[in-house]
Design an enzyme around this catalytic site. Structure first.
Site, PDB file in Angstrom:
ATOM      1  N   HIS A  32      -3.741   6.107   3.377  1.00 28.60           N
ATOM      2  CA  HIS A  32      -4.410   4.906   2.880  1.00 28.60           C
ATOM      3  C   HIS A  32      -3.812   3.627   3.480  1.00 28.60           C
ATOM      4  CE1 HIS A  32      -5.665   1.951  -0.237  1.00 28.60           C
ATOM      5  NE2 HIS A  32      -6.655   2.787  -0.488  1.00 28.60           N
ATOM      6  N   SER A  79     -11.130  -0.507  -1.026  1.00 28.62           N
ATOM      7  CA  SER A  79      -9.848  -0.493  -0.318  1.00 28.62           C
ATOM      8  C   SER A  79     -10.045  -0.778   1.164  1.00 28.62           C
ATOM      9  CB  SER A  79      -9.179   0.878  -0.433  1.00 28.62           C
ATOM     10  OG  SER A  79      -8.549   1.015  -1.664  1.00 28.62           O
ATOM     11  N   ASP A 105       0.848  -1.191   0.000  1.00 25.41           N
ATOM     12  CA  ASP A 105       0.000   0.000   0.000  1.00 25.41           C
ATOM     13  C   ASP A 105       0.883   1.241   0.000  1.00 25.41           C
ATOM     14  OD1 ASP A 105      -2.233   1.828   0.755  1.00 25.41           O
ATOM     15  OD2 ASP A 105      -3.303  -0.036   1.113  1.00 25.41           O
TER      16      ASP A 105
END
Ligand SMILES: *[C@@H]1O[C@H](CO)[C@@H](O)[C@H](O)[C@H]1NC(C)=O
Ligand SMILES: *[C@@H]1O[C@H](CO)[C@@H](O)[C@H](O)[C@H]1NC(C)=O
Ligand SMILES: *[C@@H]1O[C@H](CO)[C@@H](O)[C@H](O)[C@H]1NC(C)=O
Ligand SMILES: *[C@@H]1O[C@H](CO)[C@@H](O)[C@H](O)[C@H]1NC(C)=O
Ligand SMILES: *[C@@H]1O[C@H](CO)[C@@H](O)[C@H](O)[C@H]1NC(C)=O
Ligand SMILES: *[C@@H]1O[C@H](CO)[C@@H](O)[C@H](O)[C@H]1NC(C)=O
Ligand SMILES: *[C@@H]1O[C@H](CO)[C@@H](O)[C@H](O)[C@H]1NC(C)=O
Length: 796
Positions: A233, A566, A160
């Site tokens: 994220h 996600s 990620d």
């Protein structure tokens, strides 16, 4: 029957060619980051056959360098390996290397003996965003948490945007020593010391050679040249999968409670592959290699690009290599919904996760002076607007001259401060980020915002941490409020924020944004596989950017609420880690099967899962086998197992050329000799869901076809499973045998599903699908598979 089989094969070939063409077209059209790079050369990924390495070389590195020297026109002695050699060489998930080449050099490389494929690395992939344990029925006193020891022996690799290691979710309180087999490392880098790793965060690496070779040096004023997360994220996904307990977690007061990941004792190994300019394939493949070598058990990948043929898709190649080593890769389905065929990450050896809601909501009430009121959502829970009515304006009527119809979307610079000052502004959702619109309204002097869904967003309500008091309303409410504004001089409104509520019905509801099937690459494999919570998810956040991710949002928060596949993907990655902890001997396919066959498709109001985009019943094209149910997945009774050879035979069944096949087999596997045409048919891959595809031509009248499946007993040694089947409407279905008797564990039984259906009148290019179910049950377990029957014409 024989000619039918040939028809089946035809489907594959034509689709295949079709997608290969698609790829060529998209490659030449897209203006890529790589092309924008300062040098003319760009990155290529080169697959080789090691068996063809000339005997004068003792190691691959020499062979790669020498080959590069020759295509670049150097004499071997003047070749500078540092500058011109491979930027990565790969030997685990694939065989080959990545290097910077001009187009002509790449072309020349293709004819070098032993080179299988030369693929430009310009298909940039992108990142696709707690109550969830309780909602999923995870419980400290029984079931998956205690049975797996909270995943303590399991290592989850997170590929990620990195991690913010100091967050409490990554503290190692209460954790046992790191498993001894772990070979990974905590790499030092910008603002990242090796001492930041602990018994929770056991590894952290970053991969940027491909990125820097294409885009130039990482700009260290905006991001860290290390595993530290400047985007948020990666911190969010890592803590969702395996964050430790954090009491009193909340985002500015919303969603307060104890935050915990799905597998709160599992270990996290971070592989940073995504940078501000995107995630490069060469870096992603290097991360897959390293994660396999380091010894992760599960890989969580909330990343995706377009659908490519598998041999051109780095996620398919990397995850195939991981699967070979017994590692399950859990991926996000994509946020391209609700359009059909928007699904990504469709290879059968990955677990593809869709997104749906939780039973938690953040309601806000929009009140108009005529006593009408509309329900919306908001993470704002102050009372800055008070109870009074405030002037209300539609942004579409408040544009600056020359804003060209973008004012209704509250695009930057489009609003006239004279029209919005001191008012609540109604903006339409679309094009720019939801929170960015709030920033635009605030900067133009607005005091509040109502954000209205577009038709495609339906009634799906996503909460954001706006920089001003704001609420999102569904499409219907948006239309009604706009009507009110049109019909009223001096319209006013008030927004009342009521904080967090739980126990909302119906839930789960499929998120409108969640990508939908059918599977464009192989309709014989149903995708997505499952759905999981992915709307308004609270998890840890970077300290580098505010919760809206906007440049001028200076708020620093420990947790943030995000939505996306996600966010659903790491939930399932964490659950897979728990299953791995409880059943260390299970293959990746068995873990996936357990999650799929125990999934549910009835919501907490007792109805079929609803589709958030149109409030209609949703289908397996949205949720796959259904919503994950970890309580039951622990003990599924039967599993649909698969090994590497099965997947190889699946690829053989697609009639891959030798070099395409070699990108996966790496010279270690062959198509099964004894494999009948039947076992090579892609629909016969022993998948936990079933998809019949009837490819009609002008002469088609009736379809009759059979699919076989084999189940392995992992329940009770002596058990008898009986069939309960619901045929897809319009299809006659027969299952043979209707009873499966087992006398021991690990015993396998095979059954056949035969479907018969008449042709449908379809316009060329069209398709139609209906859905049924297949259930095997003893008195303890229910093993459920969705069945899809698709009528289609040549191309759709
Ligand atoms: C693969 O090729 C063989 C030989 O040409 C053919 O018989 C078979 O039908 C093809 N299978 C598929 C799935 O295209
Ligand atoms: C956990 O399970 C036990 C036994 O099934 C039950 O009594 C308890 O209420 C559950 N706890 C929670 C928090 O759901
Ligand atoms: C790095 O980013 C900063 C902030 O956006 C910018 O001002 C600067 O010009 C960038 N540096 C380079 C070398 O691109
Ligand atoms: C609006 O559109 C016109 C013509 O399409 C264009 O010339 C002008 O630059 C646009 N203005 C803005 C602010 O985008
Ligand atoms: C609307 O506001 C304007 C300016 O304050 C005022 O003149 C007008 O009477 C108002 N109209 C109504 C219907 O209240
Ligand atoms: C709901 O689904 C049914 C059956 O597929 C369909 O006929 C109907 O048009 C759908 N309704 C909406 C509002 O999309
Ligand atoms: C349909 O049948 C006709 C007559 O037998 C034949 O000529 C034609 O090739 C068939 N079409 C297809 C697509 O098989």
């Amino acid at each position: 029957m024989a000619s039918k089989l040939l028809d089946w094969s035809g489907v594959q070939t034509s689709l295949h060619v079709f997608f290969a063409l698609l790829l060529v077209i998209s490659c030449s059209n897209v203006s890529t980051a790589a092309q924008a790079a300062p040098a003319e050369a760009s990155i290529y990924i080169v697959h080789v056959s090691k068996a063809h390495m000339p005997p004068i070389f003792t190691e691959e590195e020499q062979w790669y360098s020498s080959t590069l020297a020759s295509v670049k026109g150097y004499e071997p002695q003047e070749f500078n390996r540092e500058q011109e050699g491979p930027i990565y060489s790969y030997g685990t998930v694939m065989h080959g290397f990545a290097a910077k080449l001009t187009e002509a050099q790449a072309e020349a490389l293709k004819s070098v003996n032993g080179v299988l494929l030369v693929i430009p690395d310009d298909a940039l992939v992108e990142l696709h965003t707690t109550r969830t344990p309780h909602f999923l029925g995870l419980n400290a006193s029984s079931g998956l948490w205690p049975s797996s020891n909270y995943g303590a022996d399991v290592i989850i690799g997170i590929m990620d945007s990195g991690i913010w290691p100091e967050k409490k979710s990554f503290w190692d309180t209460g954790l046992s020593p790191i498993p001894e087999r772990w070979k990974g490392e905590c790499e030092e880098g910008t603002d990242f010391k090796a001492s930041l790793c602990n018994k929770k965060l056991i590894g952290a690496r970053s991969f940027f050679k491909g990125y820097e070779a294409a885009m130039g040096p990482i700009n260290e004023t905006t991001e860290y040249r290390s595993a530290r997360d400047s985007e948020g994220h990666g911190t969010h996904t890592a803590s969702t999968a395996a964050g430790n307990y954090v009491r009193h977690a909340s985002l500015l007061g919303s969603a307060a409670g104890t935050a915990k990941g799905m597998a709160s004792h599992a270990r996290i190994a971070v592989y940073k592959v995504c940078w501000k300019g995107g995630c490069f394939n060469s870096d992603l493949l290097a991360a897959f290699e390293q994660a396999v070598i380091d010894g992760v058990d599960i890989i969580s990948l909330s990343i995706g690009g377009g659908v490519l043929p598998f041999f051109l898709d780095p996620i398919a190649i990397g995850s195939f290599g991981a699967m070979e080593k017994g590692i399950l890769v859990s991926t996000s389905a994509g946020n391209g919904g609700p359009s059909p065929l928007s699904i990504t990450n469709v290879s059968p050896w990955v677990l593809t996760v869709a997104a749906s809601t939780l039973d938690r909501d953040f309601p806000a009430l929009i009140r108009l002076p005529n006593h009408a009121h509309y329900r919306g959502v908001s993470l704002y829970d102050g009372n800055a607007l008070g109870r009074r009515q405030i002037p209300l304006v539609y942004a579409g009527n408040a544009g600056l001259p020359g804003s060209n119809g973008s004012a209704n979307l509250c695009m930057a610079g489009s609003l006239d401060p004279a029209d919005v000052k001191g008012k609540i502004v109604l903006c339409d959702r679309g094009i720019s980020a939801r929170a960015a619109k709030g920033m635009v309204v605030r900067d133009a002097g607005g005091v509040g915002m109502i954000l209205a869904n577009a038709l495609a967003n339906g009634e799906e309500l996503i909460a954001d941490s706006h920089v001003l008091p704001a609420a999102l309303v569904g499409y219907g409410a948006g239309v009604a409020i706009k009507d009110y504004i049109t019909q009223t001089d001096n319209a006013t409104a008030n927004i009342i924020f009521t904080g967090t509520v739980v126990g909302v019905r119906p839930a789960p509801v499929m998120a409108a944004f969640s990508s939908r099937g059918p599977n464009p690459a192989n309709p014989e494999i149903l995708k997505p596989d499952v759905t999981a919570p992915g709307v308004n998810i609270l998890a840890a956040w970077t300290s580098r950017v505010g919760p809206t991710e906007l440049p001028n949002d200076d708020r620093v928060v420990d947790f943030n609420i995000m939505s996306g596949t996600s966010m659903s993907c790491p939930h399932v990655s964490g659950l897979a880690a728990l299953l791995k902890g409880a059943h260390p001997d299970w293959s990746p396919a068995a873990i996936k099967s357990a999650l799929m066959t125990t999934a549910f498709n009835i919501d907490n109001s007792g109805n079929y899962l609803m589709d958030g985009s149109d409030s209609n019943i949703s289908t397996p094209f949205s949720f796959g086998a259904g919503h994950v149910n970890p309580v039951r997945a622990l003990n599924p009774g039967l599993v649909y197992d698969l090994d590497v050879q099965d997947y190889v035979d699946f690829l053989c069944g697609l009639n891959y050329s030798t070099s395409w096949l070699s990108t996966f087999t790496k010279g270690q596997y062959k198509c099964s000799e004894g494999g009948s045409a039947m076992s090579m048919r892609p629909e016969n891959l022993n998948y936990p869901s079933i998809s019949f595809v009837y490819k009609q031509d002008e002469n088609s009248t009736t379809y009759v076809g059979s699919i076989t499946r084999t189940v392995t007993n992992v329940g009770l040694p002596n058990s008898v499973y009986t069939l309960a089947a619901i045929p897809p409407p319009g299809v006659a279905m027969k299952v043979e045998p209707p009873t499966l008797s087992f006398g021991r564990l690990d015993e396998k039984k095979t059954f056949t599903v035969t479907c018969e259906a008449g042709a449908k009148s379809l316009v060329p290019g069209d398709s139609d699908s209906t859905f049924g179910s297949l259930l095997w049950t003893d008195d303890t377990h229910i093993v459920h598979s969705p069945i899809v029957f698709t009528w289609k014409t040549d191309l759709f």
